[in-house]
Design a protein around this motif. Structure first.
Motif, short mmCIF file in Angstrom:
data_model
loop_
_atom_site.label_atom_id
_atom_site.label_comp_id
_atom_site.label_asym_id
_atom_site.label_seq_id
_atom_site.Cartn_x
_atom_site.Cartn_y
_atom_site.Cartn_z
N GLU A 145 24.41 31.48 -3.41
CA GLU A 145 24.74 31.23 -4.83
C GLU A 145 23.66 31.91 -5.71
O GLU A 145 23.98 32.48 -6.57
CB GLU A 145 24.70 29.74 -5.00
CG GLU A 145 24.85 29.45 -6.56
CD GLU A 145 25.76 29.87 -7.22
OE1 GLU A 145 26.03 29.76 -8.37
OE2 GLU A 145 26.99 29.80 -6.28
N LEU A 146 22.31 31.92 -5.03
CA LEU A 146 21.30 32.70 -5.91
C LEU A 146 21.38 33.95 -5.77
O LEU A 146 21.23 34.74 -6.80
CB LEU A 146 19.86 32.17 -5.04
CG LEU A 146 18.69 32.94 -5.63
CD1 LEU A 146 18.51 32.61 -7.03
CD2 LEU A 146 17.57 32.74 -4.79
N ALA A 147 21.70 34.47 -4.73
CA ALA A 147 22.00 35.99 -4.45
C ALA A 147 23.01 36.62 -5.35
O ALA A 147 22.95 37.63 -6.07
CB ALA A 147 22.46 36.51 -3.00
N LEU A 148 24.25 35.50 -5.54
CA LEU A 148 25.31 36.17 -6.41
C LEU A 148 24.61 36.10 -7.81
O LEU A 148 25.01 37.16 -8.67
CB LEU A 148 26.39 34.87 -6.45
CG LEU A 148 27.55 35.25 -7.33
CD1 LEU A 148 28.31 36.58 -6.72
CD2 LEU A 148 28.62 33.97 -7.25
N ARG A 149 23.93 35.19 -8.27
CA ARG A 149 23.51 35.20 -9.71
C ARG A 149 22.49 36.39 -10.08
O ARG A 149 22.23 36.84 -10.83
CB ARG A 149 22.82 33.75 -9.86
CG ARG A 149 23.73 32.73 -10.15
CD ARG A 149 23.22 31.27 -10.11
NE ARG A 149 24.36 30.38 -10.28
CZ ARG A 149 24.70 29.84 -11.44
NH1 ARG A 149 24.10 30.36 -12.68
NH2 ARG A 149 25.52 28.84 -11.47
N LEU A 150 21.85 36.76 -8.69
CA LEU A 150 20.73 37.86 -9.03
C LEU A 150 21.43 39.23 -8.62
O LEU A 150 20.63 40.08 -8.62
CB LEU A 150 19.60 37.84 -8.05
CG LEU A 150 18.81 36.31 -8.43
CD1 LEU A 150 17.70 36.26 -7.58
CD2 LEU A 150 18.32 36.12 -10.15
N ALA A 157 18.58 36.89 -15.91
CA ALA A 157 19.74 36.77 -14.95
C ALA A 157 20.09 35.46 -14.69
O ALA A 157 21.08 35.12 -14.23
CB ALA A 157 19.28 37.39 -13.59
N LEU A 158 19.23 34.46 -14.78
CA LEU A 158 19.37 32.95 -14.65
C LEU A 158 19.43 32.25 -16.03
O LEU A 158 18.86 31.12 -16.31
CB LEU A 158 18.47 32.45 -13.71
CG LEU A 158 18.21 32.88 -12.56
CD1 LEU A 158 16.97 32.22 -11.51
CD2 LEU A 158 19.65 32.54 -11.61
#
Length: 210
Positions: A28-33, A77-78
């Motif tokens: 999920e973090l990788a998707l957002r970044l 990005a977040l």
């Protein structure tokens, strides 16, 4: 230009419950970044599990590192998060136009809609090409030697680096992580970690086991 937090005004946002964690998983973090081209990587227990290729235990949080000069880009990005500086046991709001003060190396990211902490952004002092151990800047290596990437593109700190950080506390989860990682560490990783423990934690209990 951003200014240091809490210098000329008070941010009166209430501090969310410190225990209200419902952390993302690394994917999920990788998707957002995915739009960020600057260096970052998963650290902590999740980094070890990315290396293992499976989840070996529950994780109460998710930690990743960024370079200090890149913090604003990752905050953008977040963008649906609220950000809180963490230091010396104190959690305080970090205004949208404020850079984290020099003494702050940790930012908790709070999902305002869900009312939950999602990820812990750690600040490192290296460069795009060089990884620097924040507790002893004399320990530094090319970033490419310390960061690996999963098959689906998630960067993570290699296990010897993760265990060097974990060696300071020796919590139950740190002991568990070390025991699970030890049989899989390459000889070069064992040698490096043993040397770094000798340098930073003389007489550490893990040295004999390495």
């Amino acid at each position: 230009m951003p200014r240091p937090a809490n210098t000329d005004r008070m941010d009166t946002r209430p501090i969310p419950d410190h225990g209200a964690w419902d952390a993302w998983q690394p994917a999920e973090l990788a998707l957002r970044l995915r739009s960020v081209s600057k260096p970052w990587c998963v650290v902590g227990g999740w980094a070890l599990d990315l290396w293992h290729g499976e989840k070996t235990r529950d994780h109460e949080d998710l930690e990743f590192t960024v370079l200090r000069d890149d913090v604003a880009m990752f905050r953008e990005a977040l963008g649906d998060m609220d950000f809180y500086a963490v230091g010396s046991g104190v959690v305080s709001p970090l205004p949208a136009d404020a850079a984290p003060p020099a003494g702050i190396a940790q930012i908790w990211c709070h999902d305002r809609a869900a009312g939950r902490w999602r990820v812990d952004m750690m600040i490192e002092e290296g460069t795009a090409d060089r990884w620097v151990y924040k507790r002893d800047p004399s320990i530094a290596l090319p970033r490419a030697e310390m960061i690996a990437t999963t098959a689906d593109g998630i960067p993570y700190l290699r296990p010897a680096g993760v265990l060097l950080f974990k060696a300071k506390y020796l919590r139950d989860k740190d002991e568990m992580d070390f025991a699970k990682a030890l049989p899989k560490l390459a000889p070069s990783e064992r040698d490096w970690l043993k040397a770094m423990l000798r340098k930073t934690h003389t007489g550490h209990a893990w040295q004999e086991r390495l």
